[in-house]
Design an enzyme around this catalytic site. Structure first.
Site, PDB file in Angstrom:
ATOM      1  N   ILE A   1       0.832  -1.197   0.000  1.00 20.04           N
ATOM      2  CA  ILE A   1       0.000   0.000   0.000  1.00 20.04           C
ATOM      3  C   ILE A   1       0.870   1.252   0.000  1.00 20.04           C
ATOM      4  O   ILE A   1       1.891   1.312   0.677  1.00 20.04           O
ATOM      5  CB  ILE A   1      -0.907   0.006   1.257  1.00 20.04           C
ATOM      6  CG1 ILE A   1      -2.005  -1.041   1.114  1.00 20.04           C
ATOM      7  CG2 ILE A   1      -1.517   1.375   1.519  1.00 20.04           C
ATOM      8  CD1 ILE A   1      -2.717  -1.316   2.413  1.00 20.04           C
TER       9      ILE A   1
ATOM     10  N   HIS B   1       0.388   4.685   1.371  1.00 17.82           N
ATOM     11  CA  HIS B   1      -0.496   5.405   2.278  1.00 17.82           C
ATOM     12  C   HIS B   1      -0.624   6.870   1.864  1.00 17.82           C
ATOM     13  O   HIS B   1       0.335   7.478   1.386  1.00 17.82           O
ATOM     14  CB  HIS B   1       0.030   5.332   3.711  1.00 17.82           C
ATOM     15  CG  HIS B   1      -0.053   3.964   4.316  1.00 17.82           C
ATOM     16  ND1 HIS B   1      -1.138   3.537   5.050  1.00 17.82           N
ATOM     17  CD2 HIS B   1       0.808   2.918   4.282  1.00 17.82           C
ATOM     18  CE1 HIS B   1      -0.933   2.304   5.461  1.00 17.82           C
ATOM     19  NE2 HIS B   1       0.241   1.900   5.007  1.00 17.82           N
TER      20      HIS B   1
ATOM     21  N   VAL C   1      26.666  -8.705   6.879  1.00 22.32           N
ATOM     22  CA  VAL C   1      27.511  -7.863   7.724  1.00 22.32           C
ATOM     23  C   VAL C   1      27.554  -8.450   9.125  1.00 22.32           C
ATOM     24  O   VAL C   1      26.513  -8.733   9.729  1.00 22.32           O
ATOM     25  CB  VAL C   1      26.992  -6.416   7.759  1.00 22.32           C
ATOM     26  CG1 VAL C   1      27.814  -5.573   8.728  1.00 22.32           C
ATOM     27  CG2 VAL C   1      27.023  -5.812   6.358  1.00 22.32           C
TER      28      VAL C   1
ATOM     29  N   CYS D   1       3.901 -20.547 -17.071  1.00 22.21           N
ATOM     30  CA  CYS D   1       2.983 -20.455 -15.917  1.00 22.21           C
ATOM     31  C   CYS D   1       1.584 -20.164 -16.452  1.00 22.21           C
ATOM     32  O   CYS D   1       1.319 -19.057 -16.930  1.00 22.21           O
ATOM     33  CB  CYS D   1       3.439 -19.359 -14.955  1.00 22.21           C
ATOM     34  SG  CYS D   1       2.268 -19.000 -13.629  1.00 22.21           S
TER      35      CYS D   1
ATOM     36  N   CYS E   1      -2.361 -22.061  -8.511  1.00 16.36           N
ATOM     37  CA  CYS E   1      -1.743 -23.344  -8.150  1.00 16.36           C
ATOM     38  C   CYS E   1      -0.440 -23.167  -7.371  1.00 16.36           C
ATOM     39  O   CYS E   1       0.158 -24.153  -6.936  1.00 16.36           O
ATOM     40  CB  CYS E   1      -1.509 -24.204  -9.387  1.00 16.36           C
ATOM     41  SG  CYS E   1      -0.008 -23.824 -10.311  1.00 16.36           S
TER      42      CYS E   1
END
Length: 477
Positions: free
Chosen positions: A47, A49, A172, A399, A436
């Site tokens: 989102i 905002h 790190v 896909c 799927c």
């Protein structure tokens, strides 16, 4: 010696790297995972905002509003999906109307335009599927939705073509001040730089506390989500929030830029900075509270669930800028919500400070634009024909759920900072994100990865590290 090391390749680190790449600076990003966008940036509400929620005068309020304002131009320059669908905050009880008015006043104080309170039949005109218990809503038309994967990858790719070096699977382990800069120790050797940007998410407090007496304390806040099929994507058109009350902020419902429907998150403070499993209890909470906003929400169309961590600093605001007692060490810490919305502004804020400290000039040949992978599923017939004519691999669907082709997957692997794992391909192309959930396409994607990367299928991983997909060969092979 480098000019700048950025710790972390989430959306904040990549946004900062992109802004730094405008300058004549040697910049390296160190990331402990195998790709960008592997932490909080890949598991959130997606989102943008509007900016009415944060307390006026805070860094959250400032960065949220500035980030929101920059999003249209950034999405156009870097070619990632972004829509201004607007957001609604639901009030279920007339006694809570003063709280809704308070949010409207915050919006005005923060500079968020056109926010207003809606009552009566206009509520149903905005969202027909809302609960009849809703008494009023706060409407913020500048709220939006984005693809966090595509956004982060776009920022990273653009910074890379402008000269930023990325070191993956480079964790790190320590940081120490030296004459003229910092020594950064990792599992892959040491690096030195004049400046460091600490964009390490839930680990940012640990790095700050190694060099500064002004200690930070970050608590991981786990949020669980349910993602529904594209058949449910039109159930609401706005992002739907529940009004914050003494019981908390509730559960949101939102469409996604890819046409799905998303509900969540929960909010559970935990101690484990790697704990991102979902739970029966958490998902039950998502379902129960989502039905308060819209009792007919099609939760039976759920295709997957996931959890992410927000980096919550105990003072409740972003921690940004140069540490007072650690010259050249720049924090981007405590970046919880609205971190995704704020990332473009945070990147600009930090890059300008760093460039001023290092007296760096801007490049004359900065490349500001970037094109995403062509998407067959969103192409017109004419565009599809041209893509297939140029490369027949774009006609081979791998896909089926998301209509992702071999050409798109090859592009995802070969492009700057290309995919090296199954999840890397998924984030760039959506192969495996459909109904799927990789059940059909995973083996075929693995074949392409193995061929393009010229590695054994036994060395392929889901997401780098030890996440191997195969354990051995069968049939005596």
């Amino acid at each position: 010696m480098l000019d700048v090391i950025v710790i972390g390749a989430g959306v904040t680190g990549c946004a900062t790297a992109r802004e730094l790449s405008r300058y004549d600076l040697k910049v390296t990003v160190l990331e402990k995972e195998e790709d960008v966008c592997c932490g909080t940036s890949k598991a959130n509400s997606a989102i943008i905002h509007a900016g009415y929620d944060a307390e006026p005068g805070t860094l959250k309020a400032r960065m949220n509003v500035l980030g929101n304002q920059r999003m249209d131009a950034l999405a156009e320059e870097l070619d990632f999906p972004f829509q201004r669908n607007g957001s609604l905050v639901l009030c279920f009880d007339e006694e809570n109307l003063p709280g809704l008015e308070e949010l409207r006043e915050r919006a005005e104080a923060n500079g968020v335009p056109d926010v207003r309170i809606v009552t009566g039949k206009e509520i149903k005109e905005l969202e027909p599927n809302l609960s009849p218990e809703v008494k009023a809503v706060l409407y913020a038309p500048t709220g939006g939705i984005v693809c966090p994967f595509k956004m982060t990858i776009a920022l990273a790719e653009n910074s890379y073509v402008n000269g930023v070096d990325y070191r993956f699977q480079t964790a790190v382990t320590d940081i120490a001040r030296t004459d003229g800069g910092y020594l950064v120790s990792t599992n892959r050797g040491t690096f030195t730089a004049r400046c460091v940007v600490n964009a390490a998410g839930v680990y940012a407090d640990q790095f700050n506390n190694k060099v500064s007496a002004h200690k930070l304390h970050i608590t991981p806040r786990k949020g669980e989500y349910i993602l529904m099929d594209k058949k449910a994507g039109s159930f609401v058109s706005h992002t739907i929030f529940q009004q914050p009350t003494r019981l908390g902020k509730g559960i949101l419902i939102t469409p996604t830029v890819h046409g799905n429907l998303l509900a969540g998150p929960t909010a559970e403070d935990i101690t484990d900075k790697e704990e991102v499993s979902t739970t029966g209890e958490g998902l039950a909470q998502v379902m129960e509270k989502a039905r308060l906003s819209a009792e007919k929400i099609p939760l039976s169309m759920a295709i997957t669930s996931f959890a992410g961590l927000r980096a919550c600093e105990e003072k409740g605001d972003f921690v940004l800028g140069e540490a007072e007692d650690a010259e050249g060490f720049f924090n981007a810490a405590g970046i919880d919500s609205p971190g995704l919305s704020s990332a473009p502004a945070i990147g600009l804020f930090l890059a300008e400070q760093i460039a001023a400290r290092l007296k760096a000039g801007k490049k004359a040949d900065f490349i500001s634009r970037r094109k995403d992978i062509p998407c067959i599923a969103e192409s017109t017939p004419e565009e599809m024909e041209a893509l297939i004519a140029a490369d027949p691999a774009y006609g081979n669907v791998i896909c089926r759920c998301e209509t992702v082709t071999e050409g798109e997957i090859i592009n995802a692997i070969r492009r700057p900072l290309g995919a090296k794992s199954l999840d890397g391909v998924k984030r760039r192309t959506r192969a495996g994100m459909g109904r799927c959930q990789s059940g059909f396409c995973a083996p075929r994607v693995m074949e392409i990865l193995s061929r393009e990367l010229q590695i054994s299928p036994l060395d392929l991983t889901k997401s780098g590290g030890k996440s191997c997909l195969l354990t051995g060969m069968t049939g005596g092979s």
